[in-house]
Design a protein around this motif. Structure first.
Motif, PDB file in Angstrom:
ATOM      1  N   ARG A 336       0.821  -1.208   0.000  1.00  0.00           N
ATOM      2  CA  ARG A 336       0.000   0.000   0.000  1.00  0.00           C
ATOM      3  C   ARG A 336       0.855   1.257   0.000  1.00  0.00           C
ATOM      4  NH1 ARG A 336      -3.937  -1.164   4.770  1.00  0.00           N
ATOM      5  NH2 ARG A 336      -4.526  -3.273   4.206  1.00  0.00           N
ATOM      6  N   ASP A 337       2.168   1.074  -0.007  1.00  0.00           N
ATOM      7  CA  ASP A 337       3.025   2.250  -0.113  1.00  0.00           C
ATOM      8  C   ASP A 337       3.081   2.656  -1.595  1.00  0.00           C
ATOM      9  OD1 ASP A 337       4.232  -0.126  -0.750  1.00  0.00           O
ATOM     10  OD2 ASP A 337       6.220   0.457  -0.064  1.00  0.00           O
ATOM     11  N   ASP A 338       3.716   3.755  -1.879  1.00  0.00           N
ATOM     12  CA  ASP A 338       3.747   4.228  -3.265  1.00  0.00           C
ATOM     13  C   ASP A 338       4.888   3.535  -3.999  1.00  0.00           C
ATOM     14  OD1 ASP A 338       3.564   5.503  -5.630  1.00  0.00           O
ATOM     15  OD2 ASP A 338       4.163   7.482  -4.894  1.00  0.00           O
ATOM     16  N   TYR A 339       4.527   2.591  -4.870  1.00  0.00           N
ATOM     17  CA  TYR A 339       5.576   1.834  -5.550  1.00  0.00           C
ATOM     18  C   TYR A 339       5.687   2.174  -7.026  1.00  0.00           C
ATOM     19  CZ  TYR A 339       1.323  -0.946  -5.949  1.00  0.00           C
ATOM     20  OH  TYR A 339       0.031  -1.328  -6.138  1.00  0.00           O
ATOM     21  N   ALA A 340       5.013   3.237  -7.441  1.00  0.00           N
ATOM     22  CA  ALA A 340       5.141   3.661  -8.847  1.00  0.00           C
ATOM     23  C   ALA A 340       6.619   3.954  -9.133  1.00  0.00           C
ATOM     24  CB  ALA A 340       4.298   4.902  -9.089  1.00  0.00           C
ATOM     25  N   ILE A 341       7.058   3.639 -10.327  1.00  0.00           N
ATOM     26  CA  ILE A 341       8.455   3.905 -10.674  1.00  0.00           C
ATOM     27  C   ILE A 341       8.588   5.409 -10.939  1.00  0.00           C
ATOM     28  CG2 ILE A 341      10.347   3.300 -12.219  1.00  0.00           C
ATOM     29  CD1 ILE A 341       8.608   0.849 -13.072  1.00  0.00           C
ATOM     30  N   PRO A 342       9.469   6.098 -10.216  1.00  0.00           N
ATOM     31  CA  PRO A 342       9.537   7.555 -10.381  1.00  0.00           C
ATOM     32  C   PRO A 342       9.928   7.961 -11.805  1.00  0.00           C
ATOM     33  CG  PRO A 342      10.833   6.844  -8.484  1.00  0.00           C
ATOM     34  CD  PRO A 342      10.426   5.606  -9.216  1.00  0.00           C
ATOM     35  N   LEU A 343       9.340   9.056 -12.243  1.00  0.00           N
ATOM     36  CA  LEU A 343       9.705   9.654 -13.529  1.00  0.00           C
ATOM     37  C   LEU A 343      10.587  10.865 -13.241  1.00  0.00           C
ATOM     38  CD1 LEU A 343       6.190   9.471 -15.181  1.00  0.00           C
ATOM     39  CD2 LEU A 343       8.263   8.512 -16.201  1.00  0.00           C
ATOM     40  N   LEU A 344      11.798  10.839 -13.772  1.00  0.00           N
ATOM     41  CA  LEU A 344      12.722  11.953 -13.547  1.00  0.00           C
ATOM     42  C   LEU A 344      12.882  12.692 -14.870  1.00  0.00           C
ATOM     43  CD1 LEU A 344      15.335   9.798 -11.607  1.00  0.00           C
ATOM     44  CD2 LEU A 344      13.412  11.090 -10.671  1.00  0.00           C
ATOM     45  N   ARG A 345      13.505  13.863 -14.825  1.00  0.00           N
ATOM     46  CA  ARG A 345      13.685  14.610 -16.063  1.00  0.00           C
ATOM     47  C   ARG A 345      15.153  14.675 -16.455  1.00  0.00           C
ATOM     48  NH1 ARG A 345       9.486  17.186 -18.134  1.00  0.00           N
ATOM     49  NH2 ARG A 345       7.615  16.881 -16.881  1.00  0.00           N
ATOM     50  N   ALA A 346      15.378  14.534 -17.753  1.00  0.00           N
ATOM     51  CA  ALA A 346      16.740  14.657 -18.262  1.00  0.00           C
ATOM     52  C   ALA A 346      16.665  15.337 -19.627  1.00  0.00           C
ATOM     53  CB  ALA A 346      17.388  13.285 -18.387  1.00  0.00           C
ATOM     54  N   THR A 347      17.795  15.836 -20.068  1.00  0.00           N
ATOM     55  CA  THR A 347      17.838  16.539 -21.344  1.00  0.00           C
ATOM     56  C   THR A 347      18.128  15.553 -22.468  1.00  0.00           C
ATOM     57  OG1 THR A 347      18.734  18.442 -20.183  1.00  0.00           O
ATOM     58  CG2 THR A 347      19.034  18.412 -22.574  1.00  0.00           C
ATOM     59  N   ALA A 348      17.327  15.606 -23.519  1.00  0.00           N
ATOM     60  CA  ALA A 348      17.583  14.744 -24.674  1.00  0.00           C
ATOM     61  C   ALA A 348      18.888  15.182 -25.335  1.00  0.00           C
ATOM     62  CB  ALA A 348      16.426  14.827 -25.661  1.00  0.00           C
ATOM     63  N   ALA A 349      19.806  14.248 -25.502  1.00  0.00           N
ATOM     64  CA  ALA A 349      21.100  14.582 -26.099  1.00  0.00           C
ATOM     65  C   ALA A 349      21.021  14.540 -27.622  1.00  0.00           C
ATOM     66  CB  ALA A 349      22.161  13.603 -25.602  1.00  0.00           C
ATOM     67  N   GLU A 350      19.913  14.032 -28.129  1.00  0.00           N
ATOM     68  CA  GLU A 350      19.757  13.919 -29.587  1.00  0.00           C
ATOM     69  C   GLU A 350      18.272  13.997 -29.921  1.00  0.00           C
ATOM     70  OE1 GLU A 350      21.220   9.978 -30.540  1.00  0.00           O
ATOM     71  OE2 GLU A 350      20.127   9.105 -28.866  1.00  0.00           O
TER      72      GLU A 350
END
Ligand code: AMP
Ligand code: MG
Length: 420
Positions: A336-350
């Protein structure tokens, strides 16, 4: 033979807003599965060392304070703050596990070590490094604060105040915390039982020679690895030919588990009897999910087991496992804890190719470039190219609505490390 009270799948999903089995948004697919799955109820008591990775099934309410006494956070001197303007007389010592037996009066202090109980009459600890000492007299410089360097009884865990709730995933920190309360056993949900098999006439098992047109069955091995990391009990039912009798026998065996995972046989171009058979044996939905890779997928119930019919392509298997099966199994396991896989932000290199109208899970490499986290793809992105998973350290998650990505734009990533 559906369990009493189990949820009828079709009725449940068709009530969901925007449910369209032929163009199902990834979030809807996850929501639909959760709506149909009732967490298992069975629990067992295990020694705390075996509780790692399990799902807690009781409320942990401290019967003692942790720490149990006010104690020192540093090595130094236990003092009365009000006396600090005068020299103090050292009258004894308090060590961890060996309290000072007497009581401190005005003008007195006690040598104290980290973890030692605060002597009666003291309220503050002065660290040893700042103190001037002559014989048994000590002088404390100005600038101390009342109650500094004292850890109070119950500061970590307080009698009667609940600290862990059912549904919590037990990591080393929780196991240690339960140990700090003196508990040797803890009640957890029983482990999930998951059975799986691969389907396909073209599949050869390891250890046999490859005939023309055959491929070695790799899906069972990636699945085995991902399931092992989830901490479930695994039943590997091997390769099953695209043959109705063999498939039916495999499904009947697998239905003893809590969940069945199959790979192959759910795409439209497949020998249709795999789908027909799934539909005959239970209540099974066939979805076209608006995603890439991993568009076709079956979800339903055979007997008391939930069925996840994954596509056959090796990358699609891993992506659909991470995006749906993991979530569904964790829900089923009682988390019942939050187990969603976190979405992080990164810069597209291409530049990244993408069309709106489906969520894409491109295999990416996240790397640090002069202080900025950037991401590039691993090259060939075909759903049969398992190497793209091996070379990747993250998924680049390109949202449903999004079109092509230009280098320099921000994109969402999910780290693979630590995932099943
Ligand atoms: P299917 O979904 O059954 O049409 O399979 C799609 C593709 O995945 C085909 O090229 C299969 O050969 C391949 N495939 C299916 N199952 C496996 C497996 N267990 N291991 C490796 N490749 C597979
Ligand atoms: Mg097949």
């Amino acid at each position: 033979m559906r369990k009493m009270g189990s949820v009828p799948i079709f009725e449940t999903v068709s009530c969901l807003d925007g449910y369209d089995p032929d163009a199902l948004h990834v979030d809807k697919a996850r929501e639909a599965m959760r709506a149909c799955i009732t967490p298992i109820a069975a629990t067992e008591s295990v020694p705390i060392r075996s509780a790692l990775g399990r799902v807690l099934a009781e409320n942990i309410v401290p019967r003692i304070n942790v720490p149990s006494h006010d104690n020192s956070a540093m090595d130094g001197y236990a003092v009365r703050f009000a006396d600090l303007d005068k020299p103090l007389t050292e009258i004894g010592a308090a060590l961890a596990g060996r309290p000072f037996a007497g009581k401190m009066d005005a003008g007195q202090c006690v040598r104290i070590m980290t973890g030692a109980v605060m002597p009666a009459g003291s309220d503050t600890v002065v660290i040893q490094e700042v103190v001037k000492r002559e014989g048994n007299r000590i002088v404390v410089p100005p600038g101390q604060k009342r109650a500094q360097n004292v850890r109070y009884a119950g500061e970590d865990l307080k009698i009667g105040v609940p600290v862990l709730e059912p549904g919590k995933w037990l990591r080393p920190a929780e196991v240690g915390l339960i140990a700090s309360l003196g508990m040797g056993e803890v009640r957890v949900k029983r482990k999930l039982r998951v059975a799986f098999f691969s389907t396909g006439d073209e599949l050869a098992s390891i250890g046999t020679a490859l005939k023309e047109g055959e491929v070695y069955d790799s899906n069972r091995y990636t699945l085995h690895g991902m399931l092992e990391r989830l901490g479930v009990e695994i039943t590997d039912l091997g390769v099953v030919r695209d043959d109705p009798a063999q498939l039916e026998a495999a499904f009947r065996k697998a239905a003893a588990a809590d969940a069945i995972i199959t790979t192959g046989g759910v795409s439209v171009g497949e020998a249709d009897f795999v789908r027909a058979l799934m539909a005959k044996l239970g209540e099974v939905l066939f979805w076209k999910i608006a995603m890439r890779p991993g568009r076709p997928m079956a979800f339903g119930r055979i007997g008391d087991a939930f069925l996840f019919g994954l596509p056959g392509n090796p990358v699609a298997v891993m992506v659909t496992f991470h995006q749906f099966v993991r979530d569904a199994l964790l829900h089923l396991s009682g988390r019942r804890d939050d187990y969603a896989i976190p979405l992080l932000r990164a810069t597209a290199a291409e530049n990244l190719r993408k069309v709106p109208g489906r969520t894409e899970y491109q295999r990416g490499v996240l790397f640090l470039d002069s202080g900025t986290w950037k991401v590039k793809i691993t090259g060939q992105q075909g759903s049969g190219v398992l190497r793209s998973m091996s070379e990747a350290n993250c998924f680049i998650v390109l949202e449903h609505e999004r079109g092509a990505v230009k280098a320099g734009e921000l994109v969402q990533v999910q780290l693979m490390e630590g995932l099943a």
